[in-house]
Design an enzyme around this catalytic site. Structure first.
Site, PDB file in Angstrom:
ATOM      1  CG  ASN A 150      -0.316  -0.124   2.508  1.00  0.00           C
ATOM      2  OD1 ASN A 150       0.775  -0.668   2.630  1.00  0.00           O
ATOM      3  ND2 ASN A 150      -0.951   0.408   3.519  1.00  0.00           N
ATOM      4  CD  GLU A 248       3.835  -2.070  13.571  1.00  0.00           C
ATOM      5  OE1 GLU A 248       2.648  -1.704  13.682  1.00  0.00           O
ATOM      6  OE2 GLU A 248       4.661  -1.963  14.485  1.00  0.00           O
ATOM      7  CB  CYS A 282      -2.532  -0.123   8.106  1.00  0.00           C
ATOM      8  SG  CYS A 282      -1.119   0.959   8.389  1.00  0.00           S
ATOM      9  CD  GLU A 461       7.483  -1.011  11.910  1.00  0.00           C
ATOM     10  OE1 GLU A 461       6.498  -0.464  11.385  1.00  0.00           O
ATOM     11  OE2 GLU A 461       8.305  -1.701  11.271  1.00  0.00           O
TER      12      GLU A 461
HETATM   13  P1  NDP Z   1       0.124  -9.582   3.064  1.00  0.00           P
HETATM   14  O1  NDP Z   1       0.139 -10.079   4.442  1.00  0.00           O
HETATM   15  O2  NDP Z   1      -0.543 -10.383   2.013  1.00  0.00           O
HETATM   16  O3  NDP Z   1       1.602  -9.350   2.541  1.00  0.00           O
HETATM   17  C1  NDP Z   1       2.552  -8.549   3.204  1.00  0.00           C
HETATM   18  C2  NDP Z   1       3.927  -8.979   2.784  1.00  0.00           C
HETATM   19  O4  NDP Z   1       4.162 -10.300   3.250  1.00  0.00           O
HETATM   20  C3  NDP Z   1       4.136  -9.037   1.272  1.00  0.00           C
HETATM   21  O5  NDP Z   1       5.472  -8.710   0.973  1.00  0.00           O
HETATM   22  C4  NDP Z   1       3.849 -10.477   0.992  1.00  0.00           C
HETATM   23  O6  NDP Z   1       4.422 -10.902  -0.214  1.00  0.00           O
HETATM   24  C5  NDP Z   1       4.493 -11.135   2.182  1.00  0.00           C
HETATM   25  N1  NDP Z   1       4.007 -12.473   2.487  1.00  0.00           N
HETATM   26  C6  NDP Z   1       2.821 -13.053   2.153  1.00  0.00           C
HETATM   27  N2  NDP Z   1       2.776 -14.325   2.623  1.00  0.00           N
HETATM   28  C7  NDP Z   1       3.946 -14.544   3.274  1.00  0.00           C
HETATM   29  C8  NDP Z   1       4.503 -15.648   3.980  1.00  0.00           C
HETATM   30  N3  NDP Z   1       3.851 -16.799   4.121  1.00  0.00           N
HETATM   31  N4  NDP Z   1       5.721 -15.513   4.524  1.00  0.00           N
HETATM   32  C9  NDP Z   1       6.396 -14.363   4.418  1.00  0.00           C
HETATM   33  N5  NDP Z   1       5.942 -13.286   3.745  1.00  0.00           N
HETATM   34  C10 NDP Z   1       4.727 -13.361   3.194  1.00  0.00           C
HETATM   35  O7  NDP Z   1      -0.473  -8.116   3.146  1.00  0.00           O
HETATM   36  P2  NDP Z   1      -0.727  -7.122   1.929  1.00  0.00           P
HETATM   37  O8  NDP Z   1       0.500  -6.960   1.121  1.00  0.00           O
HETATM   38  O9  NDP Z   1      -1.993  -7.541   1.279  1.00  0.00           O
HETATM   39  O10 NDP Z   1      -0.915  -5.747   2.709  1.00  0.00           O
HETATM   40  C11 NDP Z   1      -2.119  -5.311   3.218  1.00  0.00           C
HETATM   41  C12 NDP Z   1      -2.190  -5.559   4.705  1.00  0.00           C
HETATM   42  O11 NDP Z   1      -1.126  -4.888   5.354  1.00  0.00           O
HETATM   43  C13 NDP Z   1      -3.451  -5.024   5.309  1.00  0.00           C
HETATM   44  O12 NDP Z   1      -3.977  -5.967   6.216  1.00  0.00           O
HETATM   45  C14 NDP Z   1      -2.986  -3.796   6.073  1.00  0.00           C
HETATM   46  O13 NDP Z   1      -3.785  -3.447   7.156  1.00  0.00           O
HETATM   47  C15 NDP Z   1      -1.628  -4.206   6.495  1.00  0.00           C
HETATM   48  N6  NDP Z   1      -0.815  -3.047   6.813  1.00  0.00           N
HETATM   49  C16 NDP Z   1      -0.488  -2.809   8.130  1.00  0.00           C
HETATM   50  C17 NDP Z   1       0.218  -1.675   8.486  1.00  0.00           C
HETATM   51  C18 NDP Z   1       0.596  -1.422   9.897  1.00  0.00           C
HETATM   52  O14 NDP Z   1       1.495  -0.619  10.118  1.00  0.00           O
HETATM   53  N7  NDP Z   1       0.000  -2.053  10.886  1.00  0.00           N
HETATM   54  C19 NDP Z   1       0.629  -0.699   7.470  1.00  0.00           C
HETATM   55  C20 NDP Z   1       0.238  -1.054   6.139  1.00  0.00           C
HETATM   56  C21 NDP Z   1      -0.459  -2.196   5.830  1.00  0.00           C
HETATM   57  P3  NDP Z   1       3.509 -10.909  -1.544  1.00  0.00           P
HETATM   58  O15 NDP Z   1       3.081  -9.525  -1.784  1.00  0.00           O
HETATM   59  O16 NDP Z   1       4.441 -11.421  -2.530  1.00  0.00           O
HETATM   60  O17 NDP Z   1       2.364 -11.835  -1.250  1.00  0.00           O
END
Ligand code: NDP
Length: 480
Positions: A150, A248, A282, A461
């Site tokens: 995002n 996070e 988020c 963080e």
């Molecule tokens: P995901 O959990 O799908 O992915 C996050 C990252 O993890 C990506 O790089 C993804 O790779 C990777 N990933 C996915 N599966 C695995 C695994 N099994 N092992 C290790 N890494 C993995 O989230 P999104 O990318 O869809 O992001 C959206 C989410 O992030 C929302 O829920 C949002 O709320 C949260 N978010 C939280 C924030 C916070 O500060 N609390 C800030 C911003 C977002 P790939 O893309 O290749 O699948």
């Protein structure tokens, strides 16, 4: 099509398996580059490089490490136009947002930790005439950093910069959906004179390349930002290996509006907190709780302004909402509009894919959507949608507002709008969230702790919290 490359041991390299997959431009609905489909062999090579670099980087003087991070920050500044254009193309967000938020913030993250490390100190505990203890804070080793799509470079740098500043080396994976600016960062690191192996960026799929980072025995700490389900898997996998974890995760943030608020300020900010980055932050406030005496006035004005928001060409400076990040994500968001209707909700604005003509006709555009008439307990009000969809919910008392605000499994951020100072303090104290904004939203001081409670994550963080996470404290006790 352009092939992106991994950044391992100081060089740009192809993935070990030689396989790539398509990188989509969400506003066009078309692929425009190819992403390395990395696997555990690439993670192993990156980890070897990071291991070899650790003794050099961790023993380098703080001033030298700081200089390199500040050079990276300066180069991000010099290349900001190209980076912003790449971020907008890769993610679908308005170019203006990338120019004013994403890229300046990525630069600020490197600058902040490049200078922050110069001021980081540890404690000592005197035992009178008997002894003195001091806390030695040492870099740990290799940090695994995984970030979402995002706010791609912004959140990637938010992890990498403190990990490096603290003296660790890094194996990092950006989201497969938005890899481009992380790829550009590789070249920036080369040009900034980053020693080889200190930062390694491996592209690929989460369950493959990402999982290989989590599972690797030589990576003792993981900093992850992403969805709660992924975070849960990471916690389960990393726990038996006793890895240090910072998670996070998702949010379902309440935006609580009392009738005594500054209406115009609240209205302008609520439009942003609902729909900035197409609602894909988020911290966006997706549940708008409104004191009943203000409800009709709020609804009328809010819906009027939402309908006037411009959805379309991300390069047009007057665009308010660009495309959402991918087709599956667009479909997920639209499925929640259907769920809301089944649950008895009324769609007051939006609710559909936005038809944008010309070169954007295949793009993933959604109308900003406002829904009312739903119980605070229904799925629409409990599950993270992570798109341009908000619900309006009336409340009668402060207690009821707090109860509804705290009723989800999430606890990331909240906003409260009131002119009553005592109430502001009272409500902030009662909210189960890691951040409570009073009469504002997304006002960020990088020194403050950032993170959530409950299913929104573990750890914090920001500021010295991140430098503490990325170092191991050792108590040294000296008897006089
Ligand atoms: P995901 O959990 O799908 O992915 C996050 C990252 O993890 C990506 O790089 C993804 O790779 C990777 N990933 C996915 N599966 C695995 C695994 N099994 N092992 C290790 N890494 C993995 O989230 P999104 O990318 O869809 O992001 C959206 C989410 O992030 C929302 O829920 C949002 O709320 C949260 N978010 C939280 C924030 C916070 O500060 N609390 C800030 C911003 C977002 P790939 O893309 O290749 O699948």
């Amino acid at each position: 099509m352009e092939k992106l490359q991994n950044y391992i041991n100081g060089a740009l390299v192809a993935p070990a398996g030689g396989e790539y997959f398509e990188n989509m431009a969400p506003a066009l609905g078309k692929p425009y580059s190819l992403i390395p489909d990395s696997d555990e062999r690439d993670i192993a090579a990156a980890t070897e490089a990071a291991k070899a670099a650790f003794p050099i980087w961790s023993k380098m003087s703080i001033q030298e490490r700081s200089d390199i991070l500040l050079r990276i920050a300066a180069l991000i500044g010099e290349r900001s136009e190209a980076l912003a254009a790449a971020e907008s193309k890769d993610n679908g967000k308005p170019l203006k947002l990338a120019q004013t938020v994403d890229i300046p913030r990525a630069q600020a993250n490197f600058h902040f930790y490049g200078t922050g490390i110069l001021h980081f100190a540890s404690e000592s505990h005197s035992m009178g005439d008997l002894a003195i203890n001091y806390t030695l804070r040492q870099p740990i080793g290799i940090a695994g950093c995984i970030s979402p799509w995002n706010l791609p470079l912004y959140l990637f740098s938010w992890k990498i910069a403190p990990a490096l500043a603290a003296g660790n080396t890094v194996v990092a994976k950006p989201s497969e959906v938005t890899p481009y600016t992380a790829y550009m960062l590789s070249q920036i690191c080369i040009d900034a004179g980053m020693p080889k192996g200190v930062l390694n960026i491996v592209h690929g799929l989460g369950p493959k390349a990402g999982a290989a980072i989590i599972e690797h025995d030589d990576i003792p700490m993981i900093s992850f930002t992403g969805g709660t389900a992924t975070g849960e898997w990471i916690a389960r996998t990393a726990a038996p290996k006793f890895k240090k974890l910072s998670l996070e995760l998702g949010g379902k943030n309440p935006n609580i509006i009392f009738a005594d608020c500054d209406f115009e300020d609240m209205m302008k900010t609520t439009l942003r907190s609902s729909f900035a980055n197409q609602g894909q932050i988020c911290l966006c406030g997706s549940r708008i709780l409104i004191e009943r005496s203000l409800y009709n006035r709020f609804k009328e004005e809010f819906v009027k302004r939402v309908k006037a928001l411009k959805v379309g060409d991300p390069n047009d400076p007057t665009t308010n909402l660009g495309a959402v990040v991918s087709k599956p994500h667009m479909e997920k968001v639209l499925s929640y509009v259907e769920i809301a209707k089944e649950e008895g909700g009324t769609v007051l604005a939006g609710g559909k894919r936005a038809a944008i003509g010309g070169e954007f006709s295949e793009g993933y555009f959604l109308e900003p959507t406002v829904i009312e008439g739903l119980a605070h307990t229904c799925r629409t009000n409990q599950e993270e949608i992570f798109g341009p969809v908000v619900t309006l919910i009336p409340f009668d008392t402060e207690e009821e507002a707090i109860m509804m605000a705290n009723s989800t499994k999430y606890g990331l951020a909240s906003s409260v709008w009131t002119s009553d100072l005592k109430r502001a303090h009272r409500v902030a104290r009662e909210l189960h969230t890691g951040i409570a904004w009073i009469n504002c939203w997304l006002l960020r001081d990088l020194r403050t702790p950032f993170g959530g409670v409950k299913s929104s994550g573990v750890g914090r963080e920001g500021g010295f919290e991140a430098l503490q996470f990325f170092t191991e404290p050792k108590n040294v006790c000296i008897k006089y």
